[in-house]
Design an enzyme around this catalytic site. Structure first.
Site, mmCIF file in Angstrom:
data_model
loop_
_atom_site.group_PDB
_atom_site.id
_atom_site.type_symbol
_atom_site.label_atom_id
_atom_site.label_comp_id
_atom_site.label_asym_id
_atom_site.label_seq_id
_atom_site.Cartn_x
_atom_site.Cartn_y
_atom_site.Cartn_z
ATOM 1 C CG HIS A 18 4.519 6.687 14.240
ATOM 2 N ND1 HIS A 18 4.171 5.368 14.102
ATOM 3 C CD2 HIS A 18 5.138 7.050 13.091
ATOM 4 C CE1 HIS A 18 4.587 4.937 12.920
ATOM 5 N NE2 HIS A 18 5.173 5.942 12.289
ATOM 6 C CG HIS B 298 0.830 3.134 7.155
ATOM 7 N ND1 HIS B 298 2.016 3.806 7.319
ATOM 8 C CD2 HIS B 298 1.167 1.832 6.935
ATOM 9 C CE1 HIS B 298 3.026 2.953 7.219
ATOM 10 N NE2 HIS B 298 2.534 1.761 6.973
#
Length: 359
Positions: free
Chosen positions: A36, A78
């Site tokens: 991730h 992100h």
């Protein structure tokens, strides 16, 4: 909150089949570990160093979140707001780029990738997004640039050559409606880039993911690469929020619709194993079984070792920064039947998966 629940208590999960039978089932499913944002528990997220470390730790896939620059280049951040993940706030030459924008559900003030060319963005340096929880990662602040998708693909290809194993890429298209509305739609650019790199069909180690639905439906007509519908436990998809809730999406009727354009779902862990008001785990829902029944893979997010993120029964002490029992959480979800896990700590997730298979 509408969930379908399984009727057996969690404590019986391990007793439902023998350990060898369970291991055989897990290995047959080929549970994948998705790094991730890279090994983001140990390096600033979405940097080549973070992806590279994740590959060293055995991750099957690296996951870049993708946004667009002013000049149309796909880069990994992100969010398009780069205030918390770069040193842009300390750069006086970019002070006038600070702006307030409506991004999906929120009004946000910061600096945004779409207001920078790639050349300008490359002058910035990445930093740790969660310094209050991951103080050790701040030692790497200022060392790394914001990577492009092309650079991530090049890294993966180079590491495949030196490790002798296939390494997947699991890109997420961030805020697709917002970017499309400002003339920077990402879908065709992403497909063209992946196809040009040799990733062309469902046999390739590629999953494209999104929290929205319209762009995945469009992508289903653009490419044979596999698609994942992300499902947030708190908010519905931005593009269809007037017509559907996130709780609708996990019902069998809607899972069948998702299966018409996607190959799997990426639900928040709470949609599989809800928590009570004290943070303790409740009974598992039927989401995994329901998704499998319509042919969807299930890749929940996000598995992190800090107490702050773990259910109450898996925390170690009271300090939210300390490492709890991440291995127990990953092992439980594998026993529940998931097909993959997103983890900030891929080394631990790989170790749990491999132990279950006797590797």
């Amino acid at each position: 909150m509408m969930f379908r629940f399984l009727v057996f208590p969690l404590v019986l999960m391990g007793a439902m089949m023998t350990e060898p039978a369970m291991a055989a089932q897990i290995c047959e499913r080929d549970v994948v570990v998705i790094a991730h944002r890279g090994a983001s528990g140990e390096r600033p997220e979405h940097t080549l160093a973070s992806y590279d470390l994740a590959i060293d730790q055995g991750a099957d896939f690296v996951e870049p979140d993708l946004v667009m620059t002013k000049d149309g280049v796909l880069v990994a951040r992100h969010e398009n707001d780069i205030s918390e993940t770069t040193d842009v706030a300390d750069r006086p030459e970019f002070a006038d780029r600070k702006a307030t924008k409506q991004i999906d559900y929120h009004e946000i003030t910061g600096w945004f990738t779409e207001d920078f060319t790639l050349a300008e963005l490359r002058t910035l340096r990445a930093k740790e997004r969660l310094p209050q929880l991951r103080g050790a990662n701040t030692a790497y602040d200022g060392l790394y640039q914001v990577p492009t998708l092309d650079e991530i693909i090049a890294l993966v290809r180079a590491r495949e050559a030196d490790t002798g194993r296939r390494i997947g890429i699991y890109p997420e298209i961030k805020h697709p409606t917002y970017f499309a509305n400002i003339g920077l739609a990402m879908e065709q650019k992403l497909v063209d880039t992946l196809h040009a790199a040799g990733y062309k069909d469902a046999s390739e180690p590629i999953f494209i993911q999104s929290f929205e639905t319209g762009n995945l439906r469009a992508l289903d007509k653009m490419t044979e690469l596999r698609l994942i519908q992300l499902i947030h436990p708190l908010v519905p998809p931005y593009d269809v929020r007037e017509n559907i809730t996130q709780f609708d999406m996990v019902l069998p009727k809607w899972l069948s619709d998702i299966a018409s354009y996607a190959d799997g779902i990426g639900p928040g862990t709470d949609l599989i194993l809800p928590r009570d008001s004290d943070g303790g785990s409740l009974e598992p829902t039927a989401l995994i079984a329901d998704a499998h029944a319509v042919g969807l893979e299930v890749h929940p997010w996000t598995f992190r070792r800090e107490n702050y993120f773990l259910p109450a029964e898996m925390r170690a002490g009271d300090d939210p920064r300390d490492a709890g029992d991440l291995a127990a959480q990953v092992a439980l979800f594998i026993k529940l039947g998931v097909d993959g896990v997103f983890s900030d700590n891929p080394r631990e997730a790989v170790q749990v998966r491999d132990r279950a298979c006797g590797r």
